[in-house]
Design a protein around this motif. Structure first.
Motif, PDB file in Angstrom:
ATOM      1  N   ILE A 290      30.966  18.597  33.851  1.00 47.67           N
ATOM      2  CA  ILE A 290      32.192  17.981  33.346  1.00 47.67           C
ATOM      3  C   ILE A 290      32.547  18.693  32.050  1.00 47.67           C
ATOM      4  CG2 ILE A 290      33.304  15.875  32.509  1.00 47.67           C
ATOM      5  CD1 ILE A 290      31.318  14.273  34.181  1.00 47.67           C
ATOM      6  N   ALA A 291      33.771  19.190  31.958  1.00 46.27           N
ATOM      7  CA  ALA A 291      34.227  19.891  30.758  1.00 46.27           C
ATOM      8  C   ALA A 291      35.252  19.032  30.031  1.00 46.27           C
ATOM      9  CB  ALA A 291      34.839  21.239  31.125  1.00 46.27           C
ATOM     10  N   VAL A 292      34.992  18.762  28.758  1.00 43.65           N
ATOM     11  CA  VAL A 292      35.909  17.989  27.926  1.00 43.65           C
ATOM     12  C   VAL A 292      36.294  18.843  26.721  1.00 43.65           C
ATOM     13  CG1 VAL A 292      34.941  15.793  28.693  1.00 43.65           C
ATOM     14  CG2 VAL A 292      34.024  16.896  26.640  1.00 43.65           C
ATOM     15  N   GLU A 293      37.153  18.305  25.884  1.00 41.07           N
ATOM     16  CA  GLU A 293      37.688  19.086  24.772  1.00 41.07           C
ATOM     17  C   GLU A 293      36.954  18.747  23.475  1.00 41.07           C
ATOM     18  OE1 GLU A 293      41.979  19.541  22.569  1.00 41.07           O
ATOM     19  OE2 GLU A 293      41.968  19.062  24.701  1.00 41.07           O
ATOM     20  N   GLY A 294      36.018  19.597  23.072  1.00 40.57           N
ATOM     21  CA  GLY A 294      35.333  19.394  21.807  1.00 40.57           C
ATOM     22  C   GLY A 294      33.906  18.907  21.952  1.00 40.57           C
TER      23      GLY A 294
ATOM     24  N   ASP B  19      29.589  24.982  40.540  1.00 45.64           N
ATOM     25  CA  ASP B  19      29.776  24.513  41.917  1.00 45.64           C
ATOM     26  C   ASP B  19      30.770  23.360  42.003  1.00 45.64           C
ATOM     27  OD1 ASP B  19      27.905  26.356  42.840  1.00 45.64           O
ATOM     28  OD2 ASP B  19      26.234  24.982  42.493  1.00 45.64           O
ATOM     29  N   ASP B  20      30.696  22.445  41.046  1.00 47.91           N
ATOM     30  CA  ASP B  20      31.569  21.259  41.053  1.00 47.91           C
ATOM     31  C   ASP B  20      31.972  20.980  39.615  1.00 47.91           C
ATOM     32  OD1 ASP B  20      32.935  18.928  41.560  1.00 47.91           O
ATOM     33  OD2 ASP B  20      31.136  17.696  41.777  1.00 47.91           O
ATOM     34  N   LEU B  21      33.217  21.293  39.269  1.00 44.00           N
ATOM     35  CA  LEU B  21      33.685  21.157  37.895  1.00 44.00           C
ATOM     36  C   LEU B  21      34.772  20.098  37.804  1.00 44.00           C
ATOM     37  CD1 LEU B  21      33.755  22.207  34.927  1.00 44.00           C
ATOM     38  CD2 LEU B  21      35.555  23.777  35.672  1.00 44.00           C
ATOM     39  N   VAL B  22      34.582  19.142  36.894  1.00 42.03           N
ATOM     40  CA  VAL B  22      35.601  18.141  36.581  1.00 42.03           C
ATOM     41  C   VAL B  22      36.107  18.429  35.176  1.00 42.03           C
ATOM     42  CG1 VAL B  22      36.069  15.694  36.186  1.00 42.03           C
ATOM     43  CG2 VAL B  22      34.626  16.397  38.106  1.00 42.03           C
ATOM     44  N   LEU B  23      37.422  18.528  35.035  1.00 39.41           N
ATOM     45  CA  LEU B  23      38.050  18.879  33.763  1.00 39.41           C
ATOM     46  C   LEU B  23      38.771  17.661  33.203  1.00 39.41           C
ATOM     47  CD1 LEU B  23      38.615  21.389  31.925  1.00 39.41           C
ATOM     48  CD2 LEU B  23      40.711  21.717  33.242  1.00 39.41           C
TER      49      LEU B  23
ATOM     50  N   GLY C 190      40.281  27.991  38.682  1.00 38.11           N
ATOM     51  CA  GLY C 190      40.149  28.232  40.115  1.00 38.11           C
ATOM     52  C   GLY C 190      40.243  26.978  40.951  1.00 38.11           C
ATOM     53  N   ASN C 191      40.065  27.157  42.256  1.00 35.26           N
ATOM     54  CA  ASN C 191      40.347  26.073  43.196  1.00 35.26           C
ATOM     55  C   ASN C 191      39.242  25.029  43.303  1.00 35.26           C
ATOM     56  OD1 ASN C 191      38.559  27.846  44.432  1.00 35.26           O
ATOM     57  ND2 ASN C 191      39.346  27.466  46.487  1.00 35.26           N
ATOM     58  N   LYS C 192      38.107  25.219  42.623  1.00 32.43           N
ATOM     59  CA  LYS C 192      37.038  24.222  42.689  1.00 32.43           C
ATOM     60  C   LYS C 192      37.252  23.076  41.701  1.00 32.43           C
ATOM     61  CE  LYS C 192      33.487  27.646  43.900  1.00 32.43           C
ATOM     62  NZ  LYS C 192      32.202  28.252  43.462  1.00 32.43           N
ATOM     63  N   VAL C 193      38.204  23.227  40.808  1.00 30.30           N
ATOM     64  CA  VAL C 193      38.346  22.290  39.695  1.00 30.30           C
ATOM     65  C   VAL C 193      38.997  20.987  40.143  1.00 30.30           C
ATOM     66  CG1 VAL C 193      39.262  21.967  37.373  1.00 30.30           C
ATOM     67  CG2 VAL C 193      38.611  24.236  38.151  1.00 30.30           C
ATOM     68  N   ARG C 194      38.406  19.878  39.697  1.00 26.46           N
ATOM     69  CA  ARG C 194      39.043  18.572  39.833  1.00 26.46           C
ATOM     70  C   ARG C 194      39.406  18.080  38.435  1.00 26.46           C
ATOM     71  NH1 ARG C 194      35.599  14.518  41.925  1.00 26.46           N
ATOM     72  NH2 ARG C 194      33.758  15.725  41.344  1.00 26.46           N
ATOM     73  N   VAL C 195      40.487  17.331  38.350  1.00 28.81           N
ATOM     74  CA  VAL C 195      41.002  16.893  37.053  1.00 28.81           C
ATOM     75  C   VAL C 195      40.850  15.380  36.914  1.00 28.81           C
ATOM     76  CG1 VAL C 195      43.076  16.669  35.635  1.00 28.81           C
ATOM     77  CG2 VAL C 195      42.609  18.813  36.839  1.00 28.81           C
ATOM     78  N   MET C 196      40.333  14.960  35.771  1.00 26.11           N
ATOM     79  CA  MET C 196      40.228  13.537  35.435  1.00 26.11           C
ATOM     80  C   MET C 196      41.200  13.271  34.288  1.00 26.11           C
ATOM     81  SD  MET C 196      36.803  11.312  34.549  1.00 26.11           S
ATOM     82  CE  MET C 196      36.351  12.217  33.069  1.00 26.11           C
ATOM     83  N   ARG C 197      42.150  12.379  34.508  1.00 28.19           N
ATOM     84  CA  ARG C 197      43.174  12.086  33.502  1.00 28.19           C
ATOM     85  C   ARG C 197      42.944  10.707  32.895  1.00 28.19           C
ATOM     86  NH1 ARG C 197      46.146  15.106  37.329  1.00 28.19           N
ATOM     87  NH2 ARG C 197      47.381  16.797  36.406  1.00 28.19           N
ATOM     88  N   LEU C 198      42.997  10.648  31.555  1.00 34.44           N
ATOM     89  CA  LEU C 198      42.850   9.388  30.832  1.00 34.44           C
ATOM     90  C   LEU C 198      44.013   9.235  29.854  1.00 34.44           C
ATOM     91  CD1 LEU C 198      39.022   9.502  30.006  1.00 34.44           C
ATOM     92  CD2 LEU C 198      40.138   8.237  31.851  1.00 34.44           C
ATOM     93  N   PRO C 199      44.375   7.999  29.502  1.00 30.89           N
ATOM     94  CA  PRO C 199      45.512   7.791  28.592  1.00 30.89           C
ATOM     95  C   PRO C 199      45.205   8.146  27.141  1.00 30.89           C
ATOM     96  CG  PRO C 199      44.522   5.688  29.182  1.00 30.89           C
ATOM     97  CD  PRO C 199      43.862   6.723  30.038  1.00 30.89           C
TER      98      PRO C 199
END
Length: 327
Positions: A229-233, A271-275, A291-300
């Motif tokens: 899981i990649a987050v900002e900071g 292999d499995d990346l959530v941004l 790339g096409n493996k990325v899934r996005v998690m959106r929060l307010p």
């Protein structure tokens, strides 16, 4: 005519659009297509700007004249002659520029290696960790980072750190050592500025300038591969890691909203990346670059603020990871 004047007659994005049709994605000054230079059928990695193009997949790059030469199947020399540009003068200019760039890069590498050696010899992050007292530990705890984690990765505190940014600034800071995954070798130490100086020089400053900005692995024991899981900071990565409490998932903190090419490649290998970036970031553009493996998690809200404000737990976070979808 000189090359700069000739090049200014064209917007490379419009010239590529004439050849490839409408772009797959637009983000600010960059338009993206599937790359014509390599097999790029799923995710557009060919980014085109007004002055030229660059492919994050294969590394193809150039200006509008390089594009004309490729697409029209002509030599660059013929293209330049057609625009009254002396090909030999341009070739010489490119050679001189390449030699200058190579020397500059070599000097920067040597300077960075020296800075890194000095950093590891001094081991300032150990001293900063030893500075932790009850008050500074509470500062970390209010940010969602408990004492066990503070001690594990040697988070710290500097009561009076001196920075140079056009002039000298002095401020208390919270300190974060940035480790290389698995080796625990320190790549830099980042300072979270606590005083008024943050309004003038920003909230974060590195201990050593000139070193590349790298990913922050919340668990230095683990590689940046597999499930990530990649987050900002860095602090967001810590809070996410502590909340999720899953030893099979690495959490990394991006050093900025616009990760470098090397970081993009590092994330693309997972292999499995959530941004999950901050709400004001262009998460779709970053996801397309990776790339096409990325899934996005959106929060307010920013992920650490959202977790702490709403007292959310690992089960909630795991459900958000499961619901993450491709951009």
């Amino acid at each position: 005519m000189d090359i700069k004047s000739a090049r200014s007659q064209y917007d490379c994005r419009l010239e590529v659009e004439k050849a490839l049709g409408q772009p797959k994605h637009r983000s600010g000054k960059s338009w993206a297509w599937n790359c014509p230079f390599h097999q790029d059928h799923k995710t557009p990695s060919f980014n085109v700007y007004e002055e030229g193009y660059y492919c994050f997949g294969c590394g193809a790059k150039g200006d509008c004249f390089d594009w004309f030469a490729y697409w029209r199947k002509q030599t660059l020399g013929d293209i330049l002659k057609a625009h009254d540009v002396d090909p030999m003068a341009e070739i010489q200019r490119k050679q001189e520029y390449a030699e200058h760039a190579a020397k500059r890069l070599e000097a920067e590498i040597q300077k960075a290696q020296q800075a890194l050696t000095e950093l590891r010899e001094v081991q300032s992050w150990i001293r900063y960790h030893d500075n932790l007292d009850d008050a500074s530990r509470v500062m970390w705890e209010t940010r969602g980072v408990p004492c066990w984690y503070q001690d594990w990765i040697k988070l710290g505190y500097d009561p009076s750190h001196i920075f140079w940014a056009g002039q000298e600034y002095q401020s208390p800071t919270l300190t974060i050592p940035i480790y290389e995954p698995e080796t625990w070798e320190v790549s830099n130490v980042k300072h979270r500025i606590l005083g008024d100086a943050s309004d003038k020089i920003g909230k974060y400053r590195p201990e050593k300038s000139g070193l590349p900005a790298v990913l922050f692995p919340a668990s230095p024991d683990m590689p940046v591969s597999g499930r990530v899981i990649a987050v900002e900071g860095e602090i967001k990565a810590m809070v996410t890691y502590i909340t999720l409490a899953d030893p099979n998932i690495q959490i990394v903190g991006l050093p900025s909203k616009n990760p470098s090419e090397s970081i993009i490649k590092q994330l693309a290998a997972c292999d499995d990346l959530v941004l999950c970036l901050d709400p004001d970031a262009d998460v779709v553009s970053v996801a397309h670059e990776i790339g096409n493996k990325v899934r996005v998690m959106r929060l307010p809200e920013k992920i650490d603020d959202y977790i702490l404000t709403n007292n959310l737990d690992g089960d909630w976070l795991k459900s958000q990871v499961r619901m993450a979808r491709r951009a």
